[in-house]
Write an enzyme that holds these catalytic residues in place. Structure first.
Site, short mmCIF file in Angstrom:
data_model
loop_
_atom_site.label_atom_id
_atom_site.label_comp_id
_atom_site.label_asym_id
_atom_site.label_seq_id
_atom_site.Cartn_x
_atom_site.Cartn_y
_atom_site.Cartn_z
N GLY A 132 3.46 9.24 -3.18
CA GLY A 132 3.30 9.73 -4.55
C GLY A 132 1.90 9.57 -5.07
N GLU B 228 -5.29 0.11 -4.81
CA GLU B 228 -4.39 -0.23 -3.71
C GLU B 228 -4.53 -1.71 -3.37
OE1 GLU B 228 -2.04 -0.90 -0.79
OE2 GLU B 228 -1.99 1.12 -1.63
N GLY C 289 2.93 3.37 2.67
CA GLY C 289 3.95 3.36 3.70
C GLY C 289 3.66 4.25 4.88
N ALA D 245 7.79 5.83 10.25
CA ALA D 245 8.12 6.43 11.54
C ALA D 245 7.78 7.91 11.62
CB ALA D 245 9.61 6.22 11.83
N HIS E 206 13.87 1.81 3.27
CA HIS E 206 13.93 2.96 2.38
C HIS E 206 14.52 2.60 1.02
CE1 HIS E 206 14.20 5.37 6.38
NE2 HIS E 206 12.94 5.16 6.02
#
Length: 577
Positions: free
Chosen positions: A23, A42, A93, A98, A480
């Site tokens: 986002g 960050e 993330g 993955a 998640h």
């Protein structure tokens, strides 16, 4: 009522974005395109491909635990109801995920709330833009775990649900390192070598992490990224430019920050901005807002803050084959295929690179829940009855090479509520924990998941495993986490409105996983990206003579037919509320 910001009010930036995940990266790029002066804060470090750890046993490079001097890419948070793994670093993330980028089912996109956003028809174009930006393509190669997954699905009569995963990885020509995605405007790339190290940090410049698309392009447009910095306070300003808990944010915000890698949090800094976008993930965004609410620094926040937090109804279950008479299960990319053993359940085989056995320390014997006896008691009974199985199931070495790790997700309706309080394990300060909500609680045992895992173990001649945190603490693993600042039509039902604006506050938005309202049943990264694209599309451009890009997307069958940037000169200024 709109008011004019006093001339004496000084802002360091037009927009400050807290967090650089999916986002935050979308917000940085799109707002920079529209002429805004953008700062991205960050808490993690900035990484180059060659700096990532070779295996996840390199704990100082892999784990994010600043108090221990570990400044890696993988956060681990143990809450009351689940063990959360998430990312840290510039790119959030995406550094550790993955690379799996599914569009949710029509059932999800046409659910009541998303229908109010226009439903599937209105949302799919934003998914197309997100897929283009993240370089989504179908996994080109299947490996032995995929064939075994398909064989197991056949025994459930669900082989027709097998499919290859859509992923954000570059599989192109190694002799042509030029940017393959943005007509030369992006960074040079190298193709995947199928080492299986996607979730340890891609050392080979093949993974389409956010620092190679959205953030890279945002910085070219002038956005500033400030790593190793954590926002500790967010206070609205009044008309006189004074931090005021009763203000609505119409006159901007003051943010206080600490260094995450410096001694005692120094240097500590303050920034002022007219607008703020919170994109620090559920733990960061919800945690910051809960802190401001508890300290009475933001008194207008909805009472629904922290509510309806979901884990994708998730668990992770490995099958390990101790012998060496099999292929190296670590070869490939992180996730290569998936099946649906029933209408609510989605299962994917997950890989870590050879030697990356760190999470094997959590592996344990498979122990079912339910019944008359507590799960921990069943665990110890298994230890006594099957000591050899117990020892094998707790051996972490060779975990990545010898294990098919099943990631199980569901679309069923369950949730918890996040609260902020002192915990017994860390009583020195208030931290995020979790508590059961009034609805269906997050499951700690999924029968179909255990049944599928046991069947796979039977087929391959291996041992089924669970995790210590699940069997002993009733806290399954999830990567998640979603919700906590959910979208709603009113503040009585949620925290942000249908345009991602925080109820009660002007110029404050949330664009990360905390906005999601339902268990998606698939990896959520593409959805976070798409809904953030939608939110940014609703923000008008700043007054400027610099052209910005507006993308026109025409859809084909599961692909983009055209994605044409068109320049448009902005002449009219519109104040963002």
């Amino acid at each position: 009522m709109n008011q004019t910001i006093p001339k004496e009010q000084k802002f360091d930036y037009d927009v400050i974005i807290v967090g650089s995940g999916f986002g935050g990266s979308v917000s940085a790029y799109r707002l920079s395109q529209k002429g805004y002066k953008v700062l991205v804060i960050e808490s993690g470090k900035r990484w180059k491909a060659g700096d990532f750890p070779k295996t996840n046993w390199s704990l100082r490079k892999y784990l994010w635990m600043p108090k221990l001097g570990f400044y890696g890419i993988q956060r681990i948070n143990l809450l009351n109801d689940f063990l959360l793994v998430s990312g840290s670093g510039v790119g959030g993330g995406s550094l550790v995920y993955a690379c799996t980028l599914y569009v949710p089912s029509s059932k999800v996109l046409n659910s009541p709330l998303y229908s109010k956003m226009g439903g599937e028809k209105a949302l799919l174009p934003f998914y197309d833009v997100a897929k283009h930006m993240l370089g989504v393509t179908e996994n080109p190669q299947l490996w032995e775990p995929d064939h075994l997954l398909l064989e197991t699905a056949k025994s459930f009569g669900k082989e027709d649900t097998f499919r290859r995963t859509p992923v954000g990885i570059y599989f192109g020509n190694k002799n042509d390192p030029k940017d393959p995605f943005f007509d030369g405007d992006g960074p040079d790339r190298d193709p995947c070598n199928y080492c299986g190290g996607c979730m340890v940090g891609c050392r080979h410049n093949a993974k389409n992490t956010l620092d190679k698309n959205y953030l890279y392009l945002a910085e070219k447009l002038g956005a500033v990224i400030l790593p190793e910095t954590k926002v500790t306070s967010l206070i609205p300003l009044n008309a006189k430019g004074i931090p005021d808990p009763e203000a609505s944010g119409e006159f901007g915000y003051e943010l206080e920050t600490n260094s995450t890698t410096g001694w005692f949090g120094y240097p500590k800094r303050k920034f002022r901005s007219e607008q703020v976008v919170l994109s620090a993930g559920v733990m960061g965004t919800v945690g910051l807002l809960l802190k401001m609410q508890q300290e009475n620094k933001m008194i207008r926040l909805s009472e629904k803050l922290g509510d309806t937090v979901r884990t994708n109804s998730e668990t992770v279950l490995p099958v390990t084959v101790p012998s060496s008479n099999h292929a190296d299960y670590s070869r490939g990319i992180a996730i290569t295929s998936s099946v649906h053993p029933d209408e609510n359940t989605h299962i994917e085989p997950v890989r870590y690179s050879k030697g990356s056995d760190f999470f094997g320390v959590l592996a344990s014997v498979m122990t079912d829940g339910g019944g008359k006896f507590p799960r921990p008691l069943k665990f110890f009974w298994t230890m006594l009855r099957h000591p050899i199985y117990f020892l094998k199931a707790h051996n972490p070495f060779g975990f990545a090479k010898n294990s098919i790790i099943l990631l199980v997700m569901q679309t069923v309706d369950n949730s918890v509520r996040l609260v902020r309080k002192r915990r017994f394990i860390w009583p020195f300060q208030r931290t995020i924990t979790s508590a059961l909500s009034t609805g269906e609680p997050t499951p700690t045992y999924i029968p179909i998941a255990n049944a599928f895992t046991r069947k796979l173990a039977e087929i391959v001649g291996g041992i089924p495993r669970s995790s210590l945190n699940e069997t002993l603490l009733s806290a399954p693993v999830t990567g998640h986490i979603m919700g906590g600042c959910i979208v709603a039509e009113t503040p009585e039902k949620g925290v942000i409105d249908l345009e991602n604006k925080v109820f009660g506050y002007d110029n404050l938005r949330v664009c990360d996983a905390s906005m999601l309202t339902v268990n998606l049943g698939v990896n959520p990264s593409l959805t976070i990206t798409a809904l953030s694209e939608r939110a940014m599309s609703l923000i008008p451009p700043k007054e400027t003579s610099v052209p910005y890009l507006k993308f026109e997307v025409k859809r084909g069958f599961d692909k983009i037919i055209s994605f044409k940037p068109t320049k448009r000169l902005v002449k009219k200024s519109t104040r963002v509320k």
